[in-house]
Scaffold this motif. Structure first.
Motif, PDB file in Angstrom:
ATOM      1  N   SER A   1      -1.715   9.946 -17.778  1.00  0.00           N
ATOM      2  CA  SER A   1      -3.049   9.695 -17.318  1.00  0.00           C
ATOM      3  C   SER A   1      -3.360   8.541 -16.834  1.00  0.00           C
ATOM      4  CB  SER A   1      -3.953  10.360 -18.417  1.00  0.00           C
ATOM      5  OG  SER A   1      -3.632  11.646 -18.820  1.00  0.00           O
ATOM      6  N   ILE A   2      -4.111   8.507 -15.739  1.00  0.00           N
ATOM      7  CA  ILE A   2      -4.689   7.270 -15.121  1.00  0.00           C
ATOM      8  C   ILE A   2      -6.196   7.247 -15.197  1.00  0.00           C
ATOM      9  CG2 ILE A   2      -4.651   5.790 -13.251  1.00  0.00           C
ATOM     10  CD1 ILE A   2      -1.960   6.634 -12.562  1.00  0.00           C
ATOM     11  N   LYS A   3      -6.825   6.372 -15.968  1.00  0.00           N
ATOM     12  CA  LYS A   3      -8.323   6.368 -16.084  1.00  0.00           C
ATOM     13  C   LYS A   3      -8.696   4.987 -15.424  1.00  0.00           C
ATOM     14  CE  LYS A   3     -12.691   7.165 -18.829  1.00  0.00           C
ATOM     15  NZ  LYS A   3     -13.233   7.325 -17.967  1.00  0.00           N
TER      16      LYS A   3
ATOM     17  N   GLU B   1     -15.531   1.757  -6.869  1.00  0.00           N
ATOM     18  CA  GLU B   1     -14.475   1.666  -6.231  1.00  0.00           C
ATOM     19  C   GLU B   1     -13.809   2.844  -5.751  1.00  0.00           C
ATOM     20  OE1 GLU B   1     -13.068  -1.779  -5.188  1.00  0.00           O
ATOM     21  OE2 GLU B   1     -14.569  -2.840  -6.381  1.00  0.00           O
ATOM     22  N   ASN B   2     -12.754   2.719  -4.639  1.00  0.00           N
ATOM     23  CA  ASN B   2     -12.000   3.692  -4.222  1.00  0.00           C
ATOM     24  C   ASN B   2     -10.390   3.169  -4.377  1.00  0.00           C
ATOM     25  OD1 ASN B   2     -13.730   5.814  -3.465  1.00  0.00           O
ATOM     26  ND2 ASN B   2     -13.787   4.437  -1.272  1.00  0.00           N
ATOM     27  N   TYR B   3      -9.672   3.945  -5.248  1.00  0.00           N
ATOM     28  CA  TYR B   3      -8.191   3.403  -5.616  1.00  0.00           C
ATOM     29  C   TYR B   3      -7.239   4.329  -4.763  1.00  0.00           C
ATOM     30  CZ  TYR B   3     -10.711   1.028  -9.492  1.00  0.00           C
ATOM     31  OH  TYR B   3     -11.387   0.249 -10.054  1.00  0.00           O
ATOM     32  N   SER B   4      -6.247   3.508  -4.619  1.00  0.00           N
ATOM     33  CA  SER B   4      -4.781   4.299  -4.060  1.00  0.00           C
ATOM     34  C   SER B   4      -3.982   3.802  -5.273  1.00  0.00           C
ATOM     35  CB  SER B   4      -4.275   3.785  -2.596  1.00  0.00           C
ATOM     36  OG  SER B   4      -3.148   3.915  -2.530  1.00  0.00           O
ATOM     37  N   ILE B   5      -3.108   4.898  -5.689  1.00  0.00           N
ATOM     38  CA  ILE B   5      -2.273   5.304  -6.743  1.00  0.00           C
ATOM     39  C   ILE B   5      -0.828   5.544  -6.152  1.00  0.00           C
ATOM     40  CG2 ILE B   5      -1.298   5.769  -8.834  1.00  0.00           C
ATOM     41  CD1 ILE B   5      -4.575   6.301  -9.574  1.00  0.00           C
ATOM     42  N   GLN B   6       0.428   4.745  -6.151  1.00  0.00           N
ATOM     43  CA  GLN B   6       1.423   5.085  -5.635  1.00  0.00           C
ATOM     44  C   GLN B   6       2.495   4.750  -6.603  1.00  0.00           C
ATOM     45  OE1 GLN B   6       1.301   2.513  -2.130  1.00  0.00           O
ATOM     46  NE2 GLN B   6       1.192   4.307  -0.801  1.00  0.00           N
TER      47      GLN B   6
ATOM     48  N   ASP C   1       1.825   9.719  -4.235  1.00  0.00           N
ATOM     49  CA  ASP C   1       0.744   8.978  -3.555  1.00  0.00           C
ATOM     50  C   ASP C   1      -0.530   9.799  -3.641  1.00  0.00           C
ATOM     51  OD1 ASP C   1      -0.554   7.357  -2.231  1.00  0.00           O
ATOM     52  OD2 ASP C   1       0.341   7.817  -0.025  1.00  0.00           O
ATOM     53  N   LYS C   2      -1.657   9.155  -4.458  1.00  0.00           N
ATOM     54  CA  LYS C   2      -2.971   9.644  -4.807  1.00  0.00           C
ATOM     55  C   LYS C   2      -4.118   8.799  -4.355  1.00  0.00           C
ATOM     56  CE  LYS C   2      -1.628  12.838  -8.002  1.00  0.00           C
ATOM     57  NZ  LYS C   2      -2.166  14.238  -7.934  1.00  0.00           N
ATOM     58  N   SER C   3      -5.124   9.265  -3.891  1.00  0.00           N
ATOM     59  CA  SER C   3      -6.468   8.408  -3.905  1.00  0.00           C
ATOM     60  C   SER C   3      -7.255   8.961  -4.704  1.00  0.00           C
ATOM     61  CB  SER C   3      -7.084   8.681  -2.381  1.00  0.00           C
ATOM     62  OG  SER C   3      -6.173   7.986  -1.528  1.00  0.00           O
ATOM     63  N   LEU C   4      -8.149   7.873  -5.327  1.00  0.00           N
ATOM     64  CA  LEU C   4      -9.068   8.257  -6.431  1.00  0.00           C
ATOM     65  C   LEU C   4     -10.294   7.473  -6.372  1.00  0.00           C
ATOM     66  CD1 LEU C   4      -6.941   8.482 -10.092  1.00  0.00           C
ATOM     67  CD2 LEU C   4      -7.842  10.438  -8.502  1.00  0.00           C
TER      68      LEU C   4
ATOM     69  N   TYR D   1       9.677   3.691 -13.163  1.00  0.00           N
ATOM     70  CA  TYR D   1       9.188   3.886 -11.808  1.00  0.00           C
ATOM     71  C   TYR D   1       8.128   2.543 -12.015  1.00  0.00           C
ATOM     72  CZ  TYR D   1      11.186   8.433 -11.541  1.00  0.00           C
ATOM     73  OH  TYR D   1      11.964   9.445 -11.332  1.00  0.00           O
ATOM     74  N   TRP D   2       7.974   2.307 -10.959  1.00  0.00           N
ATOM     75  CA  TRP D   2       6.730   1.322 -10.779  1.00  0.00           C
ATOM     76  C   TRP D   2       5.375   2.042 -10.146  1.00  0.00           C
ATOM     77  CZ3 TRP D   2       6.712  -3.152 -13.013  1.00  0.00           C
ATOM     78  CH2 TRP D   2       7.866  -3.634 -13.228  1.00  0.00           C
ATOM     79  N   VAL D   3       4.240   1.871 -10.959  1.00  0.00           N
ATOM     80  CA  VAL D   3       2.823   2.432 -10.455  1.00  0.00           C
ATOM     81  C   VAL D   3       2.233   1.300  -9.947  1.00  0.00           C
ATOM     82  CG1 VAL D   3       0.798   3.472 -11.460  1.00  0.00           C
ATOM     83  CG2 VAL D   3       2.922   4.115 -12.452  1.00  0.00           C
ATOM     84  N   GLU D   4       1.840   1.403  -8.687  1.00  0.00           N
ATOM     85  CA  GLU D   4       1.029   0.410  -7.827  1.00  0.00           C
ATOM     86  C   GLU D   4      -0.460   1.020  -7.625  1.00  0.00           C
ATOM     87  OE1 GLU D   4       2.753  -1.748  -4.779  1.00  0.00           O
ATOM     88  OE2 GLU D   4       1.239  -1.090  -3.558  1.00  0.00           O
ATOM     89  N   ILE D   5      -1.282   0.350  -8.527  1.00  0.00           N
ATOM     90  CA  ILE D   5      -2.830   0.671  -7.988  1.00  0.00           C
ATOM     91  C   ILE D   5      -3.497  -0.276  -7.205  1.00  0.00           C
ATOM     92  CG2 ILE D   5      -4.928   1.052  -9.259  1.00  0.00           C
ATOM     93  CD1 ILE D   5      -3.447   2.104 -11.880  1.00  0.00           C
ATOM     94  N   GLN D   6      -4.302   0.248  -6.092  1.00  0.00           N
ATOM     95  CA  GLN D   6      -4.565  -0.625  -5.048  1.00  0.00           C
ATOM     96  C   GLN D   6      -6.163  -0.644  -4.934  1.00  0.00           C
ATOM     97  OE1 GLN D   6      -2.501  -1.118  -1.493  1.00  0.00           O
ATOM     98  NE2 GLN D   6      -4.196  -2.650  -0.915  1.00  0.00           N
ATOM     99  N   SER D   7      -6.934  -1.304  -4.808  1.00  0.00           N
ATOM    100  CA  SER D   7      -8.340  -1.363  -4.603  1.00  0.00           C
ATOM    101  C   SER D   7      -8.749  -2.506  -3.678  1.00  0.00           C
ATOM    102  CB  SER D   7      -9.261  -1.358  -5.745  1.00  0.00           C
ATOM    103  OG  SER D   7     -10.572  -1.299  -5.555  1.00  0.00           O
ATOM    104  N   GLY D   8      -9.283  -2.467  -2.695  1.00  0.00           N
ATOM    105  CA  GLY D   8      -9.473  -3.402  -1.741  1.00  0.00           C
ATOM    106  C   GLY D   8      -8.419  -4.323  -1.536  1.00  0.00           C
ATOM    107  N   TYR D   9      -8.622  -5.528  -1.994  1.00  0.00           N
ATOM    108  CA  TYR D   9      -7.434  -6.622  -1.919  1.00  0.00           C
ATOM    109  C   TYR D   9      -6.699  -6.969  -3.126  1.00  0.00           C
ATOM    110  CZ  TYR D   9      -9.398  -7.706   2.626  1.00  0.00           C
ATOM    111  OH  TYR D   9      -9.979  -7.683   4.006  1.00  0.00           O
TER     112      TYR D   9
END
Length: 73
Positions: A8-10, A16-21, A32-35, A53-61
């Motif tokens: 789970s990712i909270k 903010e909008n987030y991209s989770i890869q 690849d998900k967007s939240l 695995y590597w989880v990468e969460i990106q928001s803006g920069y």
């Protein structure tokens, strides 16, 4: 961590909008998900093979990276 069937990712920011890869150790994108902020999301890991695995969460920069270990019995 380790996880076997799901993780789970909270996210805590309401605006903010987030991209989770999720990448395997070969660098291949396996999820690849967007939240939106304040969403929580469960990711099904039953199709993932056991491993790291590597989880990468990106928001803006901003980018956060976390290691995820999947172990199936």
């Amino acid at each position: 961590n380790p996880a076997n069937s799901q993780t789970s990712i909270k996210l805590s920011s309401p605006v903010e909008n987030y991209s989770i890869q999720i990448f395997n150790m070969l660098g291949e994108l396996v999820c690849d998900k967007s939240l939106k902020g304040n969403d929580s999301n469960t990711i099904d890991l039953t199709e993932f093979t056991s491993g790291t695995y590597w989880v990468e969460i990106q928001s803006g920069y901003s980018i956060w990276k976390k290691k995820l270990i999947v172990l199936h019995n």
